[in-house]
Design a protein around this motif. Structure first.
Motif, PDB file in Angstrom:
ATOM      1  N   PHE A  16      -4.367  -4.365  -8.713  1.00 14.59           N
ATOM      2  CA  PHE A  16      -3.892  -3.099  -8.232  1.00 14.59           C
ATOM      3  C   PHE A  16      -5.433  -2.200  -8.209  1.00 14.59           C
ATOM      4  CE2 PHE A  16       0.052  -3.981  -9.741  1.00 14.59           C
ATOM      5  CZ  PHE A  16       1.192  -3.610  -8.809  1.00 14.59           C
ATOM      6  N   GLU A  17      -5.505  -1.358  -7.097  1.00 12.88           N
ATOM      7  CA  GLU A  17      -6.652  -0.587  -6.763  1.00 12.88           C
ATOM      8  C   GLU A  17      -6.388   0.541  -6.152  1.00 12.88           C
ATOM      9  OE1 GLU A  17     -10.387  -0.824  -3.733  1.00 12.88           O
ATOM     10  OE2 GLU A  17     -10.166  -2.662  -4.962  1.00 12.88           O
ATOM     11  N   PHE A  18      -6.993   1.837  -6.720  1.00 10.63           N
ATOM     12  CA  PHE A  18      -6.566   3.130  -6.200  1.00 10.63           C
ATOM     13  C   PHE A  18      -7.599   3.451  -5.216  1.00 10.63           C
ATOM     14  CE2 PHE A  18      -6.922   7.857  -5.884  1.00 10.63           C
ATOM     15  CZ  PHE A  18      -5.491   8.175  -5.917  1.00 10.63           C
ATOM     16  N   VAL A  19      -7.228   3.706  -3.990  1.00 14.80           N
ATOM     17  CA  VAL A  19      -8.330   4.104  -2.667  1.00 14.80           C
ATOM     18  C   VAL A  19      -8.183   5.612  -2.637  1.00 14.80           C
ATOM     19  CG1 VAL A  19      -8.866   3.567  -0.281  1.00 14.80           C
ATOM     20  CG2 VAL A  19      -7.823   1.885  -1.867  1.00 14.80           C
ATOM     21  N   HIS A  20      -9.321   6.155  -2.714  1.00 19.76           N
ATOM     22  CA  HIS A  20      -9.516   7.650  -2.459  1.00 19.76           C
ATOM     23  C   HIS A  20      -9.743   7.887  -1.039  1.00 19.76           C
ATOM     24  CE1 HIS A  20      -9.981   8.920  -6.841  1.00 19.76           C
ATOM     25  NE2 HIS A  20     -10.700   7.711  -6.864  1.00 19.76           N
ATOM     26  N   GLU A  21      -8.361   7.908  -0.440  1.00 27.66           N
ATOM     27  CA  GLU A  21      -8.174   8.066   0.909  1.00 27.66           C
ATOM     28  C   GLU A  21      -6.916   8.604   1.162  1.00 27.66           C
ATOM     29  OE1 GLU A  21      -7.221   5.330   4.677  1.00 27.66           O
ATOM     30  OE2 GLU A  21      -9.150   5.078   4.091  1.00 27.66           O
ATOM     31  N   ARG A  22      -6.873  10.134   1.359  1.00 27.09           N
ATOM     32  CA  ARG A  22      -5.557  10.810   1.567  1.00 27.09           C
ATOM     33  C   ARG A  22      -4.686  10.403   2.523  1.00 27.09           C
ATOM     34  NH1 ARG A  22      -3.117  15.437  -0.377  1.00 27.09           N
ATOM     35  NH2 ARG A  22      -1.750  16.650   1.132  1.00 27.09           N
ATOM     36  N   PRO A  23      -3.588  10.102   2.023  1.00 28.41           N
ATOM     37  CA  PRO A  23      -2.409   9.824   3.046  1.00 28.41           C
ATOM     38  C   PRO A  23      -2.130  11.089   3.895  1.00 28.41           C
ATOM     39  CG  PRO A  23      -1.675   9.239   1.018  1.00 28.41           C
ATOM     40  CD  PRO A  23      -3.018   9.838   0.717  1.00 28.41           C
ATOM     41  N   THR A  24      -1.439  10.943   5.060  1.00 33.56           N
ATOM     42  CA  THR A  24      -0.781  12.117   5.686  1.00 33.56           C
ATOM     43  C   THR A  24       0.265  12.794   4.998  1.00 33.56           C
ATOM     44  OG1 THR A  24       0.863  10.997   6.986  1.00 33.56           O
ATOM     45  CG2 THR A  24      -1.425  10.885   8.154  1.00 33.56           C
ATOM     46  N   ASP A  25       0.498  14.059   5.349  1.00 38.03           N
ATOM     47  CA  ASP A  25       1.503  14.812   4.683  1.00 38.03           C
ATOM     48  C   ASP A  25       2.707  14.167   4.696  1.00 38.03           C
ATOM     49  OD1 ASP A  25      -0.184  16.616   3.470  1.00 38.03           O
ATOM     50  OD2 ASP A  25       0.152  18.159   5.101  1.00 38.03           O
ATOM     51  N   GLU A  26       3.039  13.461   5.880  1.00 38.19           N
ATOM     52  CA  GLU A  26       4.271  12.735   6.056  1.00 38.19           C
ATOM     53  C   GLU A  26       4.568  11.607   5.190  1.00 38.19           C
ATOM     54  OE1 GLU A  26       7.445  11.169   9.801  1.00 38.19           O
ATOM     55  OE2 GLU A  26       5.294  11.954  10.162  1.00 38.19           O
ATOM     56  N   GLU A  27       3.202  10.958   5.288  1.00 33.81           N
ATOM     57  CA  GLU A  27       3.216   9.663   4.270  1.00 33.81           C
ATOM     58  C   GLU A  27       3.536  10.081   2.750  1.00 33.81           C
ATOM     59  OE1 GLU A  27       0.251   6.708   6.778  1.00 33.81           O
ATOM     60  OE2 GLU A  27      -0.426   8.419   5.708  1.00 33.81           O
ATOM     61  N   ILE A  28       3.042  11.226   2.493  1.00 36.91           N
ATOM     62  CA  ILE A  28       3.347  11.550   1.143  1.00 36.91           C
ATOM     63  C   ILE A  28       4.841  11.982   1.030  1.00 36.91           C
ATOM     64  CG2 ILE A  28       2.808  13.242  -0.431  1.00 36.91           C
ATOM     65  CD1 ILE A  28      -0.092  13.406   0.506  1.00 36.91           C
ATOM     66  N   ARG A  29       5.306  12.562   1.827  1.00 37.61           N
ATOM     67  CA  ARG A  29       6.706  13.258   1.949  1.00 37.61           C
ATOM     68  C   ARG A  29       7.685  11.938   2.026  1.00 37.61           C
ATOM     69  NH1 ARG A  29      10.127  14.209   5.712  1.00 37.61           N
ATOM     70  NH2 ARG A  29       8.673  14.005   7.390  1.00 37.61           N
ATOM     71  N   LEU A  30       7.139  10.798   2.842  1.00 36.75           N
ATOM     72  CA  LEU A  30       8.344   9.774   2.742  1.00 36.75           C
ATOM     73  C   LEU A  30       8.029   8.527   1.818  1.00 36.75           C
ATOM     74  CD1 LEU A  30       8.212   9.464   6.624  1.00 36.75           C
ATOM     75  CD2 LEU A  30      10.063  10.431   5.231  1.00 36.75           C
ATOM     76  N   ARG A  31       7.189   8.697   0.984  1.00 39.85           N
ATOM     77  CA  ARG A  31       6.861   7.637  -0.050  1.00 39.85           C
ATOM     78  C   ARG A  31       8.153   7.340  -0.702  1.00 39.85           C
ATOM     79  NH1 ARG A  31       5.389  12.443  -2.266  1.00 39.85           N
ATOM     80  NH2 ARG A  31       6.064  12.829  -4.417  1.00 39.85           N
ATOM     81  N   LYS A  32       8.114   6.023  -1.315  1.00 36.06           N
ATOM     82  CA  LYS A  32       9.139   5.463  -1.920  1.00 36.06           C
ATOM     83  C   LYS A  32       8.945   5.622  -3.535  1.00 36.06           C
ATOM     84  CE  LYS A  32      10.067   2.039   1.374  1.00 36.06           C
ATOM     85  NZ  LYS A  32       9.799   0.649   2.037  1.00 36.06           N
ATOM     86  N   LYS A  71       0.814  -1.100   0.004  1.00 34.18           N
ATOM     87  CA  LYS A  71      -0.102   0.042  -0.111  1.00 34.18           C
ATOM     88  C   LYS A  71       0.774   1.167   0.045  1.00 34.18           C
ATOM     89  CE  LYS A  71      -3.409   2.071   2.792  1.00 34.18           C
ATOM     90  NZ  LYS A  71      -4.388   1.974   4.321  1.00 34.18           N
ATOM     91  N   GLU A  72       0.719   2.012  -1.126  1.00 31.80           N
ATOM     92  CA  GLU A  72       1.582   3.183  -1.086  1.00 31.80           C
ATOM     93  C   GLU A  72       1.109   4.465  -1.457  1.00 31.80           C
ATOM     94  OE1 GLU A  72       5.298   3.108  -3.465  1.00 31.80           O
ATOM     95  OE2 GLU A  72       4.613   1.227  -4.292  1.00 31.80           O
ATOM     96  N   PRO A  73       1.403   5.768  -0.908  1.00 31.28           N
ATOM     97  CA  PRO A  73       0.743   7.107  -1.433  1.00 31.28           C
ATOM     98  C   PRO A  73       0.756   6.917  -3.013  1.00 31.28           C
ATOM     99  CG  PRO A  73       2.111   7.238   0.680  1.00 31.28           C
ATOM    100  CD  PRO A  73       2.598   5.777  -0.018  1.00 31.28           C
ATOM    101  N   TRP A  74      -0.085   7.398  -3.406  1.00 26.30           N
ATOM    102  CA  TRP A  74      -0.117   7.767  -4.842  1.00 26.30           C
ATOM    103  C   TRP A  74      -0.976   8.822  -5.346  1.00 26.30           C
ATOM    104  CZ3 TRP A  74       3.486   4.416  -6.811  1.00 26.30           C
ATOM    105  CH2 TRP A  74       3.778   4.181  -8.129  1.00 26.30           C
TER     106      TRP A  74
END
Length: 64
Positions: free
Chosen positions: A39-55, A7-10
């Motif tokens: 794969f499935e896109f889930v419309h649930e916003r990650p936190t700003d930190e999760e977005i910043r730390l995404r791979k 599960k990754e921020p996207w």
């Protein structure tokens, strides 16, 4: 049985040139193992930190 493999921020859609990532619609790209992996896109916003730390799903700076 449905199992989450990752599960990754996207972003919901790719950014326009010069667009700030804070202006994008964010969600989760979820990889399930369910028969064939899918794969499935889930419309649930990650936190700003999760977005910043995404791979993945990085915005590459434009070179002018």
């Amino acid at each position: 049985m449905r199992e989450i493999l990752s599960k990754e921020p996207w972003w919901a859609s790719p950014p326009h040139p010069g667009q700030n990532e804070n202006e994008l619609e964010w969600g989760w790209l979820v990889h399930y193992s369910e028969g064939e992996p899918r794969f499935e896109f889930v419309h649930e916003r990650p936190t700003d930190e999760e977005i910043r730390l995404r791979k993945s799903c990085r915005i590459t700076p434009s070179v002018e």
